[in-house]
Design a protein around this motif. Structure first.
Motif, PDB file in Angstrom:
ATOM      1  N   GLN A 112      19.072 -32.141  43.381  1.00  0.00           N
ATOM      2  CA  GLN A 112      20.353 -31.372  43.187  1.00  0.00           C
ATOM      3  C   GLN A 112      19.721 -30.425  41.397  1.00  0.00           C
ATOM      4  O   GLN A 112      20.922 -30.712  40.667  1.00  0.00           O
ATOM      5  CB  GLN A 112      21.283 -32.507  42.613  1.00  0.00           C
ATOM      6  N   VAL A 113      18.810 -30.377  42.072  1.00  0.00           N
ATOM      7  CA  VAL A 113      18.158 -29.070  41.109  1.00  0.00           C
ATOM      8  C   VAL A 113      18.711 -27.479  41.602  1.00  0.00           C
ATOM      9  O   VAL A 113      18.528 -27.590  42.350  1.00  0.00           O
ATOM     10  CB  VAL A 113      16.897 -29.466  40.508  1.00  0.00           C
ATOM     11  N   ASP A 114      18.012 -26.774  40.535  1.00  0.00           N
ATOM     12  CA  ASP A 114      17.985 -25.177  41.118  1.00  0.00           C
ATOM     13  C   ASP A 114      17.045 -24.899  40.746  1.00  0.00           C
ATOM     14  O   ASP A 114      17.035 -24.124  39.372  1.00  0.00           O
ATOM     15  CB  ASP A 114      19.475 -24.811  41.011  1.00  0.00           C
ATOM     16  N   LEU A 115      15.779 -24.622  40.977  1.00  0.00           N
ATOM     17  CA  LEU A 115      14.939 -24.401  40.527  1.00  0.00           C
ATOM     18  C   LEU A 115      14.160 -23.227  40.570  1.00  0.00           C
ATOM     19  O   LEU A 115      14.841 -22.097  41.368  1.00  0.00           O
ATOM     20  CB  LEU A 115      13.301 -24.922  40.889  1.00  0.00           C
ATOM     21  N   GLY A 116      13.987 -22.131  39.523  1.00  0.00           N
ATOM     22  CA  GLY A 116      14.376 -20.816  39.386  1.00  0.00           C
ATOM     23  C   GLY A 116      12.742 -20.422  38.653  1.00  0.00           C
ATOM     24  O   GLY A 116      11.541 -21.082  38.705  1.00  0.00           O
ATOM     25  N   GLU A 117      12.097 -19.009  39.615  1.00  0.00           N
ATOM     26  CA  GLU A 117      10.931 -18.571  38.416  1.00  0.00           C
ATOM     27  C   GLU A 117      11.568 -17.756  37.318  1.00  0.00           C
ATOM     28  O   GLU A 117      12.634 -17.104  36.929  1.00  0.00           O
ATOM     29  CB  GLU A 117      10.198 -16.868  39.362  1.00  0.00           C
ATOM     30  N   TYR A 118      10.280 -18.398  36.108  1.00  0.00           N
ATOM     31  CA  TYR A 118      11.099 -18.042  34.489  1.00  0.00           C
ATOM     32  C   TYR A 118       9.466 -17.166  34.310  1.00  0.00           C
ATOM     33  O   TYR A 118       8.484 -17.230  34.335  1.00  0.00           O
ATOM     34  CB  TYR A 118      11.640 -19.474  33.410  1.00  0.00           C
ATOM     35  N   LYS A 119      10.047 -16.400  33.181  1.00  0.00           N
ATOM     36  CA  LYS A 119       9.210 -15.308  32.471  1.00  0.00           C
ATOM     37  C   LYS A 119       9.126 -15.722  31.112  1.00  0.00           C
ATOM     38  O   LYS A 119       9.881 -15.991  30.459  1.00  0.00           O
ATOM     39  CB  LYS A 119       9.648 -13.877  32.698  1.00  0.00           C
ATOM     40  N   TYR A 120       7.661 -16.071  31.144  1.00  0.00           N
ATOM     41  CA  TYR A 120       7.717 -16.106  28.975  1.00  0.00           C
ATOM     42  C   TYR A 120       6.085 -15.766  28.645  1.00  0.00           C
ATOM     43  O   TYR A 120       5.723 -16.146  29.033  1.00  0.00           O
ATOM     44  CB  TYR A 120       8.071 -17.972  29.078  1.00  0.00           C
ATOM     45  N   GLN A 121       6.591 -14.150  28.124  1.00  0.00           N
ATOM     46  CA  GLN A 121       5.775 -13.233  27.154  1.00  0.00           C
ATOM     47  C   GLN A 121       4.252 -13.096  28.393  1.00  0.00           C
ATOM     48  O   GLN A 121       5.049 -12.221  29.424  1.00  0.00           O
ATOM     49  CB  GLN A 121       4.820 -14.305  26.428  1.00  0.00           C
ATOM     50  N   ASP A 122       3.350 -13.148  28.862  1.00  0.00           N
ATOM     51  CA  ASP A 122       3.119 -12.453  30.056  1.00  0.00           C
ATOM     52  C   ASP A 122       2.609 -13.811  31.159  1.00  0.00           C
ATOM     53  O   ASP A 122       1.729 -13.293  31.970  1.00  0.00           O
ATOM     54  CB  ASP A 122       1.627 -12.002  30.007  1.00  0.00           C
TER      55      ASP A 122
END
Length: 513
Positions: A112-122
């Motif tokens: 019951q999660v919503d996994l995403g792509e995240y950007k942190y610095q490079d």
């Protein structure tokens, strides 16, 4: 809670917020592969806490039978995996862990999660926000779900004295590790023979020809070293973390020449880190008696479920007679964060020996604090998460930043200033390195020698170490210097703990404890 979550319970402590400076850029591809580790609760409710255990020390086989995961709980998890189309990749009853593999879409639906792509610095990583849910029937069984988020979890706590191969003008002195061991009164009639020291590495690697050259130059024999792959990671020299790996190996190898080193390489994720510690702790072939960890991050970068599941592993170490040393960090009392006082985890676990840093000159020893010239400072402070342990009840630990009692960090110390650092060899170059990453293997080497001399492992040493604080001169009390928020003082302090060791006196104390 949505109707689909009515049948589900949130895993306690699983709440995750996106780190400051990171942003979600898109949903993770539903067909992308994902692997996770489920950590189960012990089959018994008996508690292991405060760096010691009421249980008789047991061997690994007995531990698995009495304190590992219950097979019935594993069967329930297998049924859950089958329902959601997930594959079982591993079952480790002593470590209470089950590996699951599937797609991002299957993980989203199962937890019951919503996994995403995240950007942190490079960097880009797979992440999540909010809580993790499991079916009500599994809620009492599951302690943690690790790996849905695959961001880089820990930093190596080491400092190279030179930049781009150039030594700084401020470099004062450098030492072979065995010279510092002599300065700290380590015994010379034992070398750790018969002991295995486990080193946890989350990146980098070593070249065996570098190690042979290093020990030959030091007029020492090359110790036995074995690299173990965890979750697909391996000895991969050629990166920025090589100095950290070399420092660990060369510290232990130069001081405890007879000890075997088992180097566990794992991915730098919450899941990989946990699995590496579990692999070392429950290794039936090599059977380490000491574990050295020089990676970590501020407590607020971890979920509560992760810290509690790691802490349970460290409590298991106490029952098995395994001593765990963790570097306290190299960024002072703020742990490198822009505001507030913070301690580093896993050093803040009450079941590990947290290792702080000093500046060791030819004539003096003070708190390591070179932040003003860009060369770091010892970590230290008081945990916001872990309560004050019994062994620190009389140590006058100040209240934590939330104005509550907490576990004080560090417990012990050693030379960590790169400007008074250790001679090492990294990627074909001689260098000088330090950081609290040097102090954890320093104490691990002393413990390997102690275990050999005593004929048995000292296990969780906290109570004995704190009893020594005012007794037989086993510690040199560091009373000069400080870090933001804390000053050195007589007795325990949040800069160098109890102080630096007189190795022989510490071993004598354990012999009579």
């Amino acid at each position: 809670m949505s109707p689909s979550k009515q049948r589900f319970h949130a895993v306690p402590g699983s709440l995750r917020e996106a780190p400051a400076g990171s942003r979600r850029i898109r949903s993770a591809a539903a067909t992308a592969p994902a692997e996770i580790t489920i950590v189960l609760h012990r089959r018994s409710n008996a508690s292991l806490r405060d760096g010691q255990t009421a249980l008789a020390r047991m061997d690994r086989a007995a531990f698995a039978a009495s304190r590992g995961a219950d097979r019935r709980d594993v069967a329930r998890l297998e049924e859950f995996a089958h329902t959601h189309g997930l594959s079982i990749t591993s079952i480790d009853l002593p470590a209470r862990s089950v590996g699951l593999a599937g797609t991002v879409g299957q993980m989203n639906q199962a937890f019951q999660v919503d996994l995403g792509e995240y950007k942190y610095q490079d960097t880009t990583y797979r992440g999540r926000e909010g809580e993790i849910y499991v079916p009500a029937g599994l809620a009492p069984v599951v302690q943690a779900v690790l790996g849905l988020d695959d961001r880089r979890q820990a930093r190596p706590h080491f400092r190279m004295a030179q930049a781009n191969g150039v030594m700084p003008d401020t470099l004062e002195i450098s030492y072979p590790p065995q010279q510092v061991a002599r300065r700290y009164g380590f015994p010379t009639d034992a070398d750790g023979s018969g002991q295995t020291v486990a080193l946890i590495e989350l990146g980098g690697g070593y070249h065996i020809h570098d190690l042979k050259r290093y020990f030959t130059n030091q007029k020492l024999r090359t110790p036995r070293i074995t690299a173990i792959s965890v979750d697909g990671a391996r000895n991969s020299p050629g990166g920025k973390d090589d100095g950290k790996v070399a420092l660990d190996i060369e510290m232990v190898g130069a001081i405890a020449q007879g000890a075997t080193m088992a180097v566990y390489f794992a991915p730098n994720t919450t899941r990989g880190f946990y699995n590496a510690i579990a692999a070392a702790l429950h290794d039936q072939l090599r059977r380490p008696t000491v574990i050295s960890i020089s990676w970590g991050n501020p407590e607020n970068s971890w979920t509560v479920q992760a810290m509690d599941s790691y802490d349970a592993l460290f409590a298991d170490a106490a029952a098995l007679g395994v001593t765990v040393f963790c570097a306290a960090g190299d960024n002072g009392a703020t742990a490198g964060l822009p505001s507030g006082l913070h301690v580093d985890f896993p050093a803040s676990s009450p079941h590990v020996v947290a290792c702080g840093g000093t500046k060791l000159t030819a004539s003096d020893e003070t708190v390591w604090n070179e932040l003003a010239v860009g060369h770091g400072a010892t970590g230290g402070g008081v945990s916001r998460h872990f309560a004050l342990p019994a062994y620190q009840q009389n140590a006058q630990v100040p209240l934590n930043p939330l104005n509550k009692p907490g576990r004080g960090v560090p417990d012990v110390a050693g030379d960590a200033d790169p400007l008074t650092g250790y001679e090492v060899r990294v990627d074909g170059q001689d260098a000088v390195a330090a950081g609290t990453s040097a102090v954890a293997p320093l104490w691990a080497a002393l413990t390997a020698i102690a275990n050999q001399k005593l004929g048995k492992p000292i296990g969780a040493p906290h109570s004995t170490l704190y009893d020594l604080a005012n007794s037989n001169g086993a510690f040199r009390d560091i009373v000069t210097g400080g870090i933001d928020g804390y000053d050195a003082r007589q007795g325990w302090d949040a800069c160098t703990g109890l102080g630096t060791p007189d190795g022989m006196k510490i071993i004598q104390a354990f012999a009579t404890a």
